[in-house]
Design an enzyme around this catalytic site. Structure first.
Site, short mmCIF file in Angstrom:
data_model
loop_
_atom_site.label_atom_id
_atom_site.label_comp_id
_atom_site.label_asym_id
_atom_site.label_seq_id
_atom_site.Cartn_x
_atom_site.Cartn_y
_atom_site.Cartn_z
N ARG A 45 24.93 4.84 27.52
CA ARG A 45 25.53 5.71 28.52
C ARG A 45 24.47 6.15 29.53
O ARG A 45 23.44 6.69 29.15
CB ARG A 45 26.12 6.93 27.81
CG ARG A 45 27.04 7.72 28.67
CD ARG A 45 27.72 8.79 27.87
NE ARG A 45 26.84 9.92 27.58
CZ ARG A 45 27.27 11.14 27.35
NH1 ARG A 45 28.56 11.38 27.32
NH2 ARG A 45 26.43 12.12 27.09
N THR A 69 25.35 9.20 35.50
CA THR A 69 26.73 8.90 35.93
C THR A 69 27.73 9.01 34.78
O THR A 69 28.94 9.03 35.00
CB THR A 69 26.83 7.47 36.49
OG1 THR A 69 26.55 6.56 35.41
CG2 THR A 69 25.83 7.25 37.61
N ASP A 107 22.35 14.69 20.05
CA ASP A 107 22.40 13.25 20.30
C ASP A 107 22.28 12.51 18.98
O ASP A 107 21.20 12.51 18.35
CB ASP A 107 21.26 12.86 21.26
CG ASP A 107 21.33 11.40 21.67
OD1 ASP A 107 21.51 10.53 20.79
OD2 ASP A 107 21.19 11.12 22.88
N ASP A 160 19.45 9.81 18.67
CA ASP A 160 18.11 10.40 18.57
C ASP A 160 17.89 11.02 17.19
O ASP A 160 16.80 10.92 16.62
CB ASP A 160 17.92 11.47 19.65
CG ASP A 160 17.67 10.85 21.01
OD1 ASP A 160 17.38 9.65 21.08
OD2 ASP A 160 17.76 11.58 22.02
C1 PRP Z 1 26.03 8.06 22.72
C2 PRP Z 1 26.97 7.94 21.54
C3 PRP Z 1 28.07 7.09 22.08
C4 PRP Z 1 28.17 7.54 23.52
C5 PRP Z 1 29.28 8.52 23.65
O1 PRP Z 1 25.27 6.92 22.80
O2 PRP Z 1 26.38 7.38 20.40
O3 PRP Z 1 27.81 5.70 22.02
O4 PRP Z 1 26.91 8.17 23.84
O5 PRP Z 1 29.45 8.88 24.95
P1 PRP Z 1 30.72 8.50 25.83
O6 PRP Z 1 31.92 8.71 24.98
O7 PRP Z 1 30.63 9.49 26.96
O8 PRP Z 1 30.56 7.09 26.30
P2 PRP Z 1 24.08 6.69 23.84
O9 PRP Z 1 24.60 6.07 25.08
O10 PRP Z 1 23.29 7.97 23.99
O11 PRP Z 1 23.22 5.56 23.13
P3 PRP Z 1 22.45 5.55 21.74
O12 PRP Z 1 23.48 5.38 20.65
O13 PRP Z 1 21.58 4.35 21.88
O14 PRP Z 1 21.69 6.85 21.62
#
Ligand code: PRP
Length: 215
Positions: free
Chosen positions: A110, A114, A207, A210
């Site tokens: 994500r 944005t 998160d 993380d």
């Molecule tokens: C986080 C989470 C989801 C997403 C949710 O991942 O694990 O995949 O954000 O957000 P959304 O519903 O608004 O799309 P991230 O993009 O931070 O990646 P990561 O799992 O690598 O930390």
């Protein structure tokens, strides 16, 4: 194994052990080592709950004392973790699903400015059996962008039965997923209050990626 409340394709797993795990995951003082272990336990329970929809056909079995009725799982099961945080769910799911279940990883990141999901990895087959059951795994359903992007990949392959499993969901994310894919089932540990201005689930757990990987 679990208890749950289901309304309009959303199941909230209210088993006290799941809620206990979720509370530990929410706690900002839970260290990474514990977080990861609890995340896998939580995943196991949620995946069990989600997989109530698997079909088992009758099949006899011989016990040491003679014949007994039994079943054999007959679905074509696909596990689809969204990288990275979905890996914890996939690890748990692989322990409990039939050994011939397929795992297809979907890499989505994500963009924190944005809030759009950016695809960086998807190694999918050219086709899947139309009757496949796909379990998309991601701890967090926030805006819904990542889930929708992952679901779209399997929808494009003609899959009809798609089930999203997450620890936490924001109402905004559920609404967005169901506007686009009303038939998708969602199993979650909680529907939280809302998203904040940064697209984080409130109260949430921070998160997930993380906290699982200590980054
Ligand atoms: C986080 C989470 C989801 C997403 C949710 O991942 O694990 O995949 O954000 O957000 P959304 O519903 O608004 O799309 P991230 O993009 O931070 O990646 P990561 O799992 O690598 O930390």
């Amino acid at each position: 194994m679990t208890t749950s409340t289901t309304t309009s394709n959303v199941t909230v797993c209210d088993h006290p052990i799941v809620q206990h795990y979720l509370t530990r995951l929410r706690d900002y003082q839970t260290p990474t080592s514990d977080f990861r272990r609890i995340a896998i336990q939580m995943s196991r329970a949620l995946v069990y709950e989600a997989m109530r929809d698997l079909v088992a056909r009758e099949a006899g079995v011989e016990t040491p004392l003679g014949p007994a009725k039994g079943v054999v799982l007959s679905d074509y099961v696909v596990i689809a973790p969204i990288l990275r945080a979905g890996l914890a769910l996939a690890e748990a799911a692989q322990e409990i699903v039939p050994p011939n279940a397929r795992v297809y990883h979907v890499g989505l990141k994500r963009d924190e400015a944005t809030l759009q999901a950016i695809s960086y990895y998807a190694k999918l087959p050219d086709k899947l059996p139309a009757e496949s059951k796909v379990y998309v795994l991601d701890p967090m359903l926030a805006t819904g962008g990542s889930a929708i992007a992952a679901i779209q990949l399997f929808h494009n392959l003609g899959v009809k039965q798609i089930h999203l499993v997450c620890f936490l969901a924001a109402p905004e994310g559920i609404k967005k997923v169901h506007e686009k894919f009303p038939g998708v089932k969602i199993t979650t540990g909680s529907i939280d209050s809302h998203l904040n201005e940064h697209g984080f689930i409130v109260p949430g757990l921070g998160d997930a990626g993380d906290r699982i990987f200590g980054t």
